[in-house]
Scaffold this motif. Structure first.
Motif, short mmCIF file in Angstrom:
data_model
loop_
_atom_site.label_atom_id
_atom_site.label_comp_id
_atom_site.label_asym_id
_atom_site.label_seq_id
_atom_site.Cartn_x
_atom_site.Cartn_y
_atom_site.Cartn_z
N SER A 1 0.98 13.30 10.51
CA SER A 1 -0.19 13.85 11.18
C SER A 1 0.18 14.25 12.60
CB SER A 1 -1.32 12.81 11.21
OG SER A 1 -1.82 12.56 9.91
N LEU A 2 -0.13 15.48 12.97
CA LEU A 2 0.19 15.97 14.30
C LEU A 2 -0.94 15.72 15.29
CD1 LEU A 2 1.86 19.38 13.38
CD2 LEU A 2 2.96 17.17 13.76
N ARG B 1 0.83 -1.22 0.00
CA ARG B 1 0.00 0.00 0.00
C ARG B 1 0.86 1.26 0.00
NH1 ARG B 1 -4.09 -0.02 4.81
NH2 ARG B 1 -4.22 2.18 4.14
N LEU B 2 1.96 1.23 0.77
CA LEU B 2 2.84 2.38 0.85
C LEU B 2 3.47 2.66 -0.50
CD1 LEU B 2 4.31 4.56 2.49
CD2 LEU B 2 6.05 2.84 3.06
N ARG C 1 7.33 9.28 17.10
CA ARG C 1 6.22 8.77 17.91
C ARG C 1 5.22 7.99 17.07
NH1 ARG C 1 7.10 13.91 20.17
NH2 ARG C 1 5.44 14.85 18.90
N SER C 2 4.97 8.47 15.87
CA SER C 2 3.94 7.84 15.05
C SER C 2 4.46 6.61 14.31
CB SER C 2 3.40 8.86 14.04
OG SER C 2 2.31 8.33 13.32
N TYR C 3 5.65 6.71 13.67
CA TYR C 3 6.12 5.65 12.79
C TYR C 3 7.03 4.63 13.47
CZ TYR C 3 4.62 9.26 9.47
OH TYR C 3 3.90 10.22 8.80
N LEU D 1 2.17 5.50 8.86
CA LEU D 1 2.87 6.09 7.73
C LEU D 1 2.05 5.97 6.45
CD1 LEU D 1 5.37 7.28 6.34
CD2 LEU D 1 6.33 4.97 6.23
N VAL D 2 1.49 4.79 6.22
CA VAL D 2 0.66 4.58 5.02
C VAL D 2 -0.54 5.53 5.05
CG1 VAL D 2 -0.82 2.93 3.82
CG2 VAL D 2 1.39 2.19 4.71
N ARG D 3 -1.17 5.66 6.22
CA ARG D 3 -2.32 6.55 6.36
C ARG D 3 -1.95 7.98 5.98
NH1 ARG D 3 -2.66 7.56 12.13
NH2 ARG D 3 -0.99 9.00 11.51
N ASP D 4 -0.81 8.46 6.47
CA ASP D 4 -0.40 9.84 6.20
C ASP D 4 -0.07 10.05 4.72
OD1 ASP D 4 -0.76 10.52 8.83
OD2 ASP D 4 1.37 10.42 9.36
N VAL D 5 0.63 9.10 4.12
CA VAL D 5 1.01 9.26 2.71
C VAL D 5 -0.24 9.21 1.83
CG1 VAL D 5 2.29 8.24 0.80
CG2 VAL D 5 3.33 8.36 3.06
N GLU D 6 -1.16 8.31 2.14
CA GLU D 6 -2.40 8.22 1.36
C GLU D 6 -3.24 9.48 1.54
OE1 GLU D 6 -3.19 3.38 1.22
OE2 GLU D 6 -4.15 4.58 2.78
N ALA D 7 -3.30 10.01 2.77
CA ALA D 7 -4.13 11.19 3.05
C ALA D 7 -3.59 12.44 2.36
CB ALA D 7 -4.21 11.43 4.55
N HIS D 8 -2.29 12.48 2.09
CA HIS D 8 -1.69 13.66 1.50
C HIS D 8 -1.26 13.44 0.04
CE1 HIS D 8 -1.21 14.47 5.88
NE2 HIS D 8 -1.56 15.67 5.51
N GLY D 9 -1.92 12.52 -0.62
CA GLY D 9 -1.71 12.35 -2.05
C GLY D 9 -0.32 11.96 -2.45
N GLY D 10 0.36 11.17 -1.62
CA GLY D 10 1.71 10.72 -1.93
C GLY D 10 2.80 11.50 -1.23
#
Length: 616
Positions: free
Chosen positions: A233-234, A52-53, A440-442, A219-228
């Motif tokens: 996400s803070l 997905r990433l 913290r997130s990844y 990480l996948v969620r953030d990349v998908e949410a921001h179009g690549g």
């Protein structure tokens, strides 16, 4: 220094003993892999998430190279400075290198010696670690992590010294080189990598890899949410909804135009001051930063003091706004004032501008003066820059290579995308807004916090292409509002044209609009009635500072603007608590008698309106 907990130390000691058998001993025969069920399941999930990433990253839009980093000129100039230093002072370069080699070899020899003795000795008088990235006791007590941390610090110090001692011809180039060096140093911090982050390794061991799976999912969620784009996400995007649990002050949208919605807030008092207030927030962000929660809402507080308050909610532009320039925003300001005058039947109003909203208010006021339009009774500027002679932390981004790259980007796409703006602003505080949240997130697999301020920070907006270039070239680079005049609608606009009563609020640790720069702009305005208030804290917290919190104090000074900001500060008086009541007292004197409260018409629906919900 604090010692590692026994379980932590034991885990890493056991791992080290397995990794390094005693010299000369025969290696154990290979054993069949015995993967726990949970770990095996996590490995399968990682494989799916990795696919997905890869798919999400493939959708990343291509940007003009000029917005991705400094241009070749900086590298060429740095190379020339290095060559000049090498030819003129070779001993100086050799001295730097020998110093670096000596520190590295001494560090390695010390670690070898301590390992031979079987333990890592931490001197009792060792200084406490001040870098919050290295708070885990294992950075001090474990040989591997101590080696990595100390060598990183040696490398970082050597890089900073090498950059700082180059004899760059242009001080701006020196500033940019130092900034770029620090960005590289921060990026390669050992805490940013799993293999050299003890917190992340401990968490992975404790959770049998579950934390790494969650981190990859984040990480996948953030990349998908921001179009690549890889933008961390803070805040938890599902924790808040504008108009439901943030941005809830009651009011109505009383005007809706292509570029803005105008909100009139419902009164909370029986009487209000005759002169209404209209607040122009920046269109770089959304206005509800001034109305996050009832207890810290500036909007609610102003209404509670007995004022009729109007606030502009700007359109989140798409490509159809490509040719919208600063002149169009000034025209929108005038349109808003027309609407306020029509709704209230009052010939005067008090105007407030925040950040770039204040910069554009200054342009509007200068234009109104030249046109003989005196509807604005007073103007207040929140953290506003109008004199761009000094560029501060934005210096790396306001040079020709970056600005030309942005111009090429907006010529191609019509807008300056929210993702690019977010990235630029974040790297002004990279450890706090990029690397720390990413760790913290990844690496730790933690969910973003439910934090309203960070939610707002991530609710970004696009910028119209033409406006972006107008602002960067005409104001930031050429500083026309202070110099020969900013050309607009047949006039040359200058700060000296602003002659009405002015109050400005700067924030002590503001890195976006440094208070000394803001002060200098106010000093050049033509008004004889000027007031400056300096709040503690930064660009947001210094403004969103309600009296009930009693958190940050402020400075005031009745003196003039003749001796510079530092002299003003030295003779200023400090008072604990919020600056809001001080400003309201100033505003009250310019707001007329009390009249029956004004209830907004139904208009175009309830606050916060529809434009605030639009996403890039």
């Amino acid at each position: 220094m604090p010692e590692a907990s026994a379980p932590s130390a034991a885990r890493f000691t056991k791992a080290a003993s397995v990794a390094g058998q005693a010299e000369g001993s025969a290696p154990p025969p290979p054993a069949a892999p015995n993967i726990p069920g949970q770990l095996a399941e996590n490995m399968e999930r990682i494989e799916a998430l990795t696919q997905r990433l890869a798919a999400a990253l493939s959708r990343r839009p291509m940007h003009d190279p000029g917005v991705e980093g400094p241009g070749a000129d900086l590298m060429v100039n740095a190379g020339l400075a290095w060559a000049k230093l090498w030819s003129a002072q070779p001993a100086r370069i050799v001295e730097q290198q020998v110093k670096y080699w000596g520190e590295t070899i001494a560090h390695y020899a010390e670690i070898q010696s301590q390992l031979a003795r079987g333990k890592l000795a931490v001197p009792e008088d060792a200084e406490a670690e001040t870098d919050k990235r290295f708070r885990n006791p294992l950075w001090q007590s474990h040989p591997y992590f101590n080696l990595v941390k100390t060598q990183y610090q040696i490398n970082a110090r050597a890089m900073r010294e090498a950059a700082a001692k180059l004899d760059m011809q242009d001080p701006v180039d020196q500033h940019r080189l130092n900034w770029l060096t620090n960005q590289i140093i921060d990026m390669f911090a050992p805490t940013n990598f799993l293999a050299t982050n003890p917190d992340a390794i401990e968490r992975a061991l404790e959770t049998e890899g579950e934390s790494l799976v969650k981190g990859l999912a984040n990480l996948v969620r953030d990349v998908e949410a921001h179009g690549g784009e890889m933008i961390v996400s803070l805040a938890d995007r599902n924790a808040f909804a504008v108009g439901e649990n943030i941005g809830t002050a009651p009011g109505r949208v009383v005007r809706q135009e292509r570029l803005y919605e105008l909100i009139q807030y419902s009164p909370s008092t029986d009487e209000v001051h005759a002169v209404p207030i209209v607040l122009f927030p920046p269109w770089i962000n959304k206005f509800y930063i001034l109305d996050l929660k009832p207890e810290n809402s500036l909007i609610r507080w102003v209404v509670d003091q007995g004022y009729t308050l109007f606030v502009v909610s700007w359109k989140n532009p798409d490509i159809s706004f490509a040719e919208t320039g600063l002149a169009d925003y000034v025209s929108a300001y005038l349109s808003v004032m027309d609407a306020v005058e029509e709704i209230t039947s009052q010939p005067k109003l008090n105007a407030v501008g925040y950040c770039i909203g204040g910069t554009t208010l200054a342009l509007t006021l200068a234009l109104m003066t030249q046109r003989g339009d005196d509807r604005v009774n007073s103007a207040t500027f929140f953290t506003t820059l109008t004199d761009f002679d000094e560029q501060g932390e934005f210096t790396p981004f306001l040079q020709d290579d970056f600005v030309e790259g942005i111009a090429a980007e907006v010529a191609r796409t019509g807008i300056f995308a929210a993702s690019l703006m977010t990235r630029t602003m974040s790297f002004l505080r990279a450890n706090d807004l990029v690397w720390g949240p990413a760790i913290r997130s990844y690496l730790m697999g933690e969910s973003p916090p439910a934090f309203d301020l960070l939610y707002w920070n991530g609710d970004a907006t696009n910028l119209p292409g033409r406006m972006t270039v107008d602002y960067l070239r005409g104001l930031c680079q050429q500083n026309l509002l202070v110099g020969e005049g900013y050309p607009m609608m047949g006039h040359m606009l200058r700060l000296s044209d602003i002659q009405l009563p002015v109050c400005a609020i700067g924030c002590e640790t503001d890195h976006i609009a440094p208070w000394t720069y803001s002060w200098r702009g106010v000093a050049q305005m033509g008004s004889n009635d000027k007031r400056f208030i300096l709040s503690e804290s930064g660009h947001i917290a210094g403004i969103v500072n309600p009296p009930s919190k009693k958190k940050y104090g402020h400075y005031t000074n009745d003196g003039d603007f003749s001796d510079g900001p530092e002299a003003w500060r030295d003779s200023a008086r400090f008072a604990a608590g919020s600056w809001w009541p001080v400003w309201e007292e100033w505003l009250r004197e310019r707001s007329g008698p009390m009249v029956p409260a004004r209830v907004p018409d139904d208009g175009f629906g309830p606050a916060p309106g529809s434009y605030v919900h639009e996403t890039p």
